[in-house]
Design a protein around this motif. Structure first.
Motif, mmCIF file in Angstrom:
data_model
loop_
_atom_site.group_PDB
_atom_site.id
_atom_site.type_symbol
_atom_site.label_atom_id
_atom_site.label_comp_id
_atom_site.label_asym_id
_atom_site.label_seq_id
_atom_site.Cartn_x
_atom_site.Cartn_y
_atom_site.Cartn_z
ATOM 1 N N PRO A 110 -2.116 -1.923 -3.308
ATOM 2 C CA PRO A 110 -2.253 -2.761 -2.109
ATOM 3 C C PRO A 110 -3.691 -3.119 -1.743
ATOM 4 O O PRO A 110 -3.938 -4.165 -1.150
ATOM 5 C CB PRO A 110 -1.596 -1.919 -1.003
ATOM 6 C CG PRO A 110 -1.596 -0.522 -1.521
ATOM 7 C CD PRO A 110 -1.444 -0.641 -3.008
ATOM 8 N N TRP A 111 -4.654 -2.265 -2.132
ATOM 9 C CA TRP A 111 -6.053 -2.547 -1.799
ATOM 10 C C TRP A 111 -6.711 -3.490 -2.801
ATOM 11 O O TRP A 111 -7.765 -4.053 -2.507
ATOM 12 C CB TRP A 111 -6.848 -1.244 -1.738
ATOM 13 C CG TRP A 111 -6.459 -0.339 -0.618
ATOM 14 C CD1 TRP A 111 -5.740 0.816 -0.703
ATOM 15 C CD2 TRP A 111 -6.759 -0.511 0.771
ATOM 16 N NE1 TRP A 111 -5.575 1.372 0.534
ATOM 17 C CE2 TRP A 111 -6.198 0.574 1.467
ATOM 18 C CE3 TRP A 111 -7.455 -1.480 1.504
ATOM 19 C CZ2 TRP A 111 -6.307 0.732 2.841
ATOM 20 C CZ3 TRP A 111 -7.566 -1.328 2.882
ATOM 21 C CH2 TRP A 111 -6.998 -0.235 3.536
ATOM 22 N N PHE A 112 -6.090 -3.643 -3.974
ATOM 23 C CA PHE A 112 -6.667 -4.508 -4.992
ATOM 24 C C PHE A 112 -5.548 -5.121 -5.838
ATOM 25 O O PHE A 112 -5.451 -4.887 -7.044
ATOM 26 C CB PHE A 112 -7.643 -3.718 -5.872
ATOM 27 C CG PHE A 112 -8.541 -4.577 -6.729
ATOM 28 C CD1 PHE A 112 -9.491 -5.410 -6.152
ATOM 29 C CD2 PHE A 112 -8.444 -4.539 -8.110
ATOM 30 C CE1 PHE A 112 -10.316 -6.193 -6.946
ATOM 31 C CE2 PHE A 112 -9.268 -5.308 -8.910
ATOM 32 C CZ PHE A 112 -10.201 -6.138 -8.327
ATOM 33 N N PRO A 113 -4.672 -5.919 -5.207
ATOM 34 C CA PRO A 113 -3.565 -6.514 -5.955
ATOM 35 C C PRO A 113 -4.056 -7.676 -6.816
ATOM 36 O O PRO A 113 -4.877 -8.478 -6.384
ATOM 37 C CB PRO A 113 -2.637 -7.008 -4.841
ATOM 38 C CG PRO A 113 -3.556 -7.320 -3.700
ATOM 39 C CD PRO A 113 -4.656 -6.299 -3.783
ATOM 40 N N LEU A 114 -3.546 -7.743 -8.041
ATOM 41 C CA LEU A 114 -3.950 -8.817 -8.950
ATOM 42 C C LEU A 114 -2.702 -9.541 -9.452
ATOM 43 O O LEU A 114 -2.215 -9.287 -10.559
ATOM 44 C CB LEU A 114 -4.760 -8.251 -10.116
ATOM 45 C CG LEU A 114 -6.091 -7.584 -9.764
ATOM 46 C CD1 LEU A 114 -6.739 -6.995 -11.023
ATOM 47 C CD2 LEU A 114 -7.037 -8.575 -9.081
ATOM 48 N N ALA A 115 -2.185 -10.435 -8.628
ATOM 49 C CA ALA A 115 -1.007 -11.215 -8.994
ATOM 50 C C ALA A 115 -1.450 -12.473 -9.722
ATOM 51 O O ALA A 115 -2.241 -13.257 -9.181
ATOM 52 C CB ALA A 115 -0.201 -11.590 -7.750
ATOM 53 N N PRO A 116 -0.995 -12.702 -10.955
ATOM 54 C CA PRO A 116 -1.383 -13.913 -11.683
ATOM 55 C C PRO A 116 -1.138 -15.176 -10.868
ATOM 56 O O PRO A 116 -0.111 -15.309 -10.196
ATOM 57 C CB PRO A 116 -0.480 -13.866 -12.923
ATOM 58 C CG PRO A 116 -0.264 -12.394 -13.156
ATOM 59 C CD PRO A 116 -0.136 -11.824 -11.772
ATOM 60 N N GLY A 117 -2.100 -16.085 -10.900
ATOM 61 C CA GLY A 117 -2.015 -17.313 -10.120
ATOM 62 C C GLY A 117 -2.771 -17.249 -8.812
ATOM 63 O O GLY A 117 -2.920 -18.256 -8.127
ATOM 64 N N THR A 118 -3.278 -16.059 -8.464
ATOM 65 C CA THR A 118 -4.052 -15.895 -7.234
ATOM 66 C C THR A 118 -5.520 -16.249 -7.479
ATOM 67 O O THR A 118 -6.100 -15.829 -8.476
ATOM 68 C CB THR A 118 -3.970 -14.457 -6.715
ATOM 69 O OG1 THR A 118 -2.603 -14.099 -6.490
ATOM 70 C CG2 THR A 118 -4.757 -14.291 -5.426
ATOM 71 N N THR A 119 -6.093 -17.029 -6.568
ATOM 72 C CA THR A 119 -7.507 -17.385 -6.655
ATOM 73 C C THR A 119 -8.191 -17.072 -5.331
ATOM 74 O O THR A 119 -7.757 -17.544 -4.277
ATOM 75 C CB THR A 119 -7.698 -18.878 -6.977
ATOM 76 O OG1 THR A 119 -7.068 -19.174 -8.228
ATOM 77 C CG2 THR A 119 -9.182 -19.224 -7.064
#
Length: 232
Positions: free
Chosen positions: A40-49
């Motif tokens: 939750p503190w560093f989420p990396l969901a593809p497509g996020t900029t």
């Protein structure tokens, strides 16, 4: 699983036992690596900029941090690729592919980067800062623990003489204002490296977003403030 694959994973796990230690803190990796990074503190969901604006070396700059769908095997572990580009004085000054992975406990590990500095004509002038886990003694580090605690510290990366960033958790209830939004209950860290002993930065992270602010507290003035979040 093939015998060779088992050997690679076993060797990587053995190396990671020591990778997260700094300032007396040691963190064991949980295994079960995944490129689905939902800490939750560093989420990396593809497509996020995430787009940041700030100042470095006395000049305004814009940083575009894009989570891609690409993956890359680094140190025997498949990692998610983040495309990070920094623009200064109207041109691309630095481009970096960062490699992250999450273990079964939810810790986010930083496995290396390919970086290049460019001149105003787009020509590469330096690749200093590039490192890969397992190459020339480089080891991964914990970029974000699953359950941060005030006072804990970790190495984020390690290649002796080239990549030695460390951090300590200072607060879980910090307030910070950015052009994007004002936040309460942010995670505040202190970040430093022995390679630049006169420089100390603070970073702020917010649940569900990631990093929202970076600013120097000692050394040359540098800032990076979140201005927009796009999700596709």
């Amino acid at each position: 699983m093939k015998v060779l694959d088992k050997a690679i994973v076993a060797a990587t796990l053995a190396m990671l036992v020591f990778a997260g230690s700094a300032g007396g803190t040691s963190t064991r990796v949980g295994g079960g690596f995944t490129t689905k990074i939902d800490n939750p503190w560093f989420p990396l969901a593809p497509g996020t900029t995430l787009v940041y604006k700030g100042v470095k070396d006395g000049k305004p700059q814009r940083d575009v941090f894009k989570v891609t769908k690409r993956t890359k095997v680094v140190g025997g572990v498949r990692c998610l690729v983040v495309d990070d580009r920094v623009y200064a004085s109207g041109h691309l000054g630095e481009r970096t592919d960062d490699y992250y992975v999450q273990d079964a406990r939810g810790n986010v590990w930083y496995y290396g980067e390919d970086t290049a500095e460019l001149d105003s004509r787009g020509r590469v002038t330096s690749r200093e800062g590039t490192w890969h886990t397992g190459v020339q003694g480089a080891r991964p580090g914990i970029f974000m623990p699953a359950h941060p605690r005030v006072g804990e510290s970790h190495r984020q990366e390690y290649l002796k003489g080239h990549a030695e960033d460390q951090f300590e958790v200072l607060s879980l209830n910090a307030r910070i204002r950015t052009p994007y939004r004002s936040f309460r209950h942010a995670l505040r860290t202190k970040e430093w490296t022995r390679l630049e002993p006169a420089v100390v930065d603070n970073k702020y992270y917010v649940r569900g977003i990631g990093e929202v602010f970076e600013g120097s507290v000692r050394g040359p003035k540098e800032t990076a403030k979140l201005v927009s979040v796009r999700r596709h």
